[in-house]
Design a protein around this motif. Sequence first.
Motif, PDB file in Angstrom:
ATOM      1  N   ASN A 514      -1.061 -20.879 -15.465  1.00  0.00           N
ATOM      2  CA  ASN A 514      -0.024 -21.903 -15.276  1.00  0.00           C
ATOM      3  C   ASN A 514       0.293 -22.649 -16.565  1.00  0.00           C
ATOM      4  N   LYS A 515      -0.641 -22.586 -17.520  1.00  0.00           N
ATOM      5  CA  LYS A 515      -0.377 -23.198 -18.822  1.00  0.00           C
ATOM      6  C   LYS A 515       0.238 -22.205 -19.805  1.00  0.00           C
ATOM      7  N   TRP A 517       2.384 -19.775 -18.943  1.00  0.00           N
ATOM      8  CA  TRP A 517       3.770 -19.475 -18.535  1.00  0.00           C
ATOM      9  C   TRP A 517       4.306 -20.651 -17.720  1.00  0.00           C
ATOM     10  N   ASP A 518       5.455 -21.127 -18.131  1.00  0.00           N
ATOM     11  CA  ASP A 518       6.089 -22.250 -17.441  1.00  0.00           C
ATOM     12  C   ASP A 518       6.927 -21.693 -16.301  1.00  0.00           C
ATOM     13  N   PHE A 519       6.402 -21.776 -15.086  1.00  0.00           N
ATOM     14  CA  PHE A 519       7.100 -21.195 -13.946  1.00  0.00           C
ATOM     15  C   PHE A 519       8.354 -21.985 -13.589  1.00  0.00           C
ATOM     16  N   SER A 520       8.423 -23.234 -13.987  1.00  0.00           N
ATOM     17  CA  SER A 520       9.614 -24.030 -13.643  1.00  0.00           C
ATOM     18  C   SER A 520      10.824 -23.633 -14.484  1.00  0.00           C
ATOM     19  N   THR A 521      10.582 -23.283 -15.743  1.00  0.00           N
ATOM     20  CA  THR A 521      11.692 -22.908 -16.628  1.00  0.00           C
ATOM     21  C   THR A 521      11.761 -21.417 -16.870  1.00  0.00           C
ATOM     22  N   THR A 523       9.825 -19.632 -18.948  1.00  0.00           N
ATOM     23  CA  THR A 523       9.647 -19.347 -20.378  1.00  0.00           C
ATOM     24  C   THR A 523       8.159 -19.375 -20.723  1.00  0.00           C
ATOM     25  N   THR A 524       7.845 -18.746 -21.842  1.00  0.00           N
ATOM     26  CA  THR A 524       6.463 -18.702 -22.299  1.00  0.00           C
ATOM     27  C   THR A 524       6.108 -19.957 -23.072  1.00  0.00           C
ATOM     28  N   THR A 525       4.804 -20.305 -23.053  1.00  0.00           N
ATOM     29  CA  THR A 525       4.313 -21.440 -23.853  1.00  0.00           C
ATOM     30  C   THR A 525       3.575 -20.946 -25.087  1.00  0.00           C
ATOM     31  N   GLU A 527       0.813 -19.645 -25.259  1.00  0.00           N
ATOM     32  CA  GLU A 527      -0.641 -19.837 -25.109  1.00  0.00           C
ATOM     33  C   GLU A 527      -1.230 -18.605 -24.436  1.00  0.00           C
ATOM     34  N   ASP A 638       8.581 -13.915 -25.297  1.00  0.00           N
ATOM     35  CA  ASP A 638       9.766 -14.763 -25.175  1.00  0.00           C
ATOM     36  C   ASP A 638      10.962 -13.899 -24.808  1.00  0.00           C
TER      37      ASP A 638
END
Length: 973
Positions: A514-515, A517-521, A523-525, A527, A638
């Motif tokens: 969950n850190k 990959w940003d499931f709300s947007t 997009t990748t973080t 990390e 990305d």
Amino acid sequence: MSQFRSEEMALIQLFIQNDAAHDTLHELGEVGALQFKDMNSDKSAFQRLFVQDVRKCDDMLRILRFTDEMLTKEKIKSKQRGATQPGSLQELHDRLSDLEKEMKEHNSSSSLLMKQKSELDEHQFVLKKASQWMSHKGSIGAAPTVGGDDTGDMAGLMDDAEGQSKQGRKMLGHIAGCIPFANLKDFALTLFRATRGNMLLKHEEIGVILDPSKSEMVQKSVFIVFFSGERSKVKVDKIVDSYGGTKYALPDSSQEQQALLSSVDERLRDLKIVIDKTDDYRRGKLEQVVESVPFWTTHVQKEKAVYHTLNKFNYDVTHKCLIAEAWAPTAEMDQIREALRRGTAKSGASVQTVVNIVETRETPPTFFRNTKYTKGTQAIVDAYGMAKYQEFNPAVFSVITFPFLFGVMFGDIGHGIMMALGGLLLCVYEGKLAFLEKDEMFGTLYKGRYNIFLMGIFATYSGFIYNEVFAVPSEMFGKTSWCSGEMTDDQECMMYTGTSPANMTQKWLRNNINKAWDFSTGTTTYEEVTWEVYPFGTDPGFAHTANKLNSVNSFKMKFAIIAGVVQMAAGVCCKLMNTLYFKDTITMYFVFGPEIVFLNSIFGYLCILIMSKWTTNWDTTYILNNYEVVSIPQVYCDADLTNTPCWTPPFFDDRDVLFHGVLSRLPKHMWCMKDGVKTAGCAVYKLAKSSGFTYIVEGNVFDNKRIADPLGNFTKAECMMDPYRDDGGCSLWKQSPPSLLDSLIKMFMEIGSVPVANQVIPGQGGLQMFLIFIAFVSVPTLLLPKPYLLKKIHLEKKAKEAEEARLLHGDEELGHAGGSEAGEAAPEAPAAAKKEEAGGGDHGHGHGEFNFEEEMVHQMIHTIEYVLGCISNTASYLRLWALSLAHAQLSEVFWEKTVIEIGVESKDSSMIFVCITAWACFTVGVLMGMESLSAFLHALRLHWVEFMNKFFDGSGYKFAPFSFDTLGDEGPE
């Protein structure tokens, strides 16, 4: 450094004046630093100077043991009033002889009095019971019985005799006495058959009394037999004697019986007074010496030790002194000289003892200066063999490795704590429990108390690694890293995107997806996804899974191999330390070198593979084009794929809509998700080509095995030609951890060939080929050079000795020509040289004449034993895994079958208590008793055979100094 190597020893020669010898030996016994050599080995014990004094001491020790037995029998305790000084040895011997004579006389008199008393007691019982029977009337019966019922009628028998003549009445007789109760039944049957039933037997049990014939307590019965006729009397008399009966006088009339009973009672009263007076006198004499017996015993033991040691000395008639030779630690020389000075001063002798240090080629004894913490381990090593003088001491390593290997086999937090507490109690109260040291059963536990404590500590540590408390897993270091559909109350597990709590059998590791990959947007973080690992030891989540044994056994088996190879390599390195100390370059280069190379080229390499397999992240390891291994960290890509290698977005099963359709033109085999099963993503690799680059996506090798075939169309060359073919081209698939057993077998069966799917480290095929080559070369290197080099050294030594002999013969001829006296003595020199050669020839491997064939056979045996031993010894260390598995399974069976299935499921508090009690008994008796002994013996085997045979010679002999501290009950033999 005496812990690593034995103390440096020196052979000293003592010249002791006769008058000072006794006192000097006393002082040396207090120091306890000299091991005397027997200078009279050619003489028998009866030809020694002080044999009479030794015999006198033996006689006094015998008397003191007799006196101590008397004190114990009389229960006389010491009152700490101080002991009487023994005076001279002759005075003490006279006093003890008088005491023994007096005690034996009193014991003899007391035994005689007790015998008389027991006879009077039996006579008293006979008179009392007979008077009752002879005045009682009952029924007549011919058949004998064993019970107390009448077997005949005395009055009836007398009435039958009324009508007979006077002579007939005289023939009616009786015999009374006592007989052992155990013989009564046979006695009655024999009487019945011998007299054909013409007798009357009455008896009654009187309890346990002192038997006058055996002087021991026996259960007896009183009896009386009535019969008719002289022949019957003779038969009955013999039968009574044969069954151990005692006969007593019994008058016919009641008046005479009462008179005799009164006489017996009076004699008993008088006898009791005499016995009491005798016992009081004996106790008084013993109370006079009770304080002195322990002191006298120690004094006589020391005297015997002194005279026994003096018997080893030579007597110089010319100088009237005693000459002794002894081994002594060089570090104790100052204390020895001070003890000699005190002994001379104490004796009043005018001449001091002379000390000379003798140069010798004899092998000195081995002496390790141990503490109370290391004595137990040193005793374990010495039980296998005494280290050669100045040889490396295996106990230095064994102090830690022995309890550690025990702990590996006995690993359990609960069991380890119980053992550690037991050892700790023995250590804390070692002063109060010192009396256990001489006990046959508990002496071993007491002497090994520090070993037991360390064994418990390491068993507890291994229990933390295995995460078992009495075979029950615990979460003392946190929650399990595994989640499942059953853990609905764990919010952390339920929050992971892509999981289905409704699927009760689904399991997944805690992670940071969950850190990453940003499931709300969407997009990748950037990390990396990481999986949680249990902080310490085995994850408790494995406790009730189907693959628990597979996981735990894999770890324990590999760890057993690593522990074994490390300990064997340490043993070979100990050989290096010995060769460096003794400056044995031949053994260092041509024994140690090949041995360490052979061991590490095969089994050391296996340990490297195990460690590499453990430390490799197989979730990020992939096979590219069946040609090379690449690592792709789980970082999500990305939108423009600028951070390749990376992973596709999690839980997206349609690749055509990802990355603006870039992956849509790739072949169908380049996708890891099949049949609508969404995963955490597929790896993407960017492969550079001469004409640009191409993307390669992870394929599902389980659905399409062709992409993992190195002989098929998915190769590096095919990928470079046409990467977008459906039946060939590029491939990328996740590598599974290879089987190390297969890798080790194929290392020899398929030399130099390691498929890329089985590679653990880069360049594995070439490395294995090199290791096999040096292992093969090390075998003849171990076998051949040493015997030939020793032969060369021996021949050079012979040539040198021949040259020296030739020069000596030349001088001899010149001496004879000149008629000089020196020339006449010259022939003795070659003879002396020959004697030295025969008795002290040394070729670097031992003493004696060098024999090339014998040395060659010895080296051949050593080579075969070492090469085969490396294989068998490594397999032998698997007992660490086997014993640990057996211990864990046995603990689990006891817990599950008693406490859980019977106790808890019954829901009965009393049944639960009974089951817990039974489980505790099983734990203490079987696991703490039998299992601990089994693990101890296996750890012992691993040290004696697998570890110590790599370097340990064990041909030395122990330093046994003349010391009063080590005197036994009997003193020296």
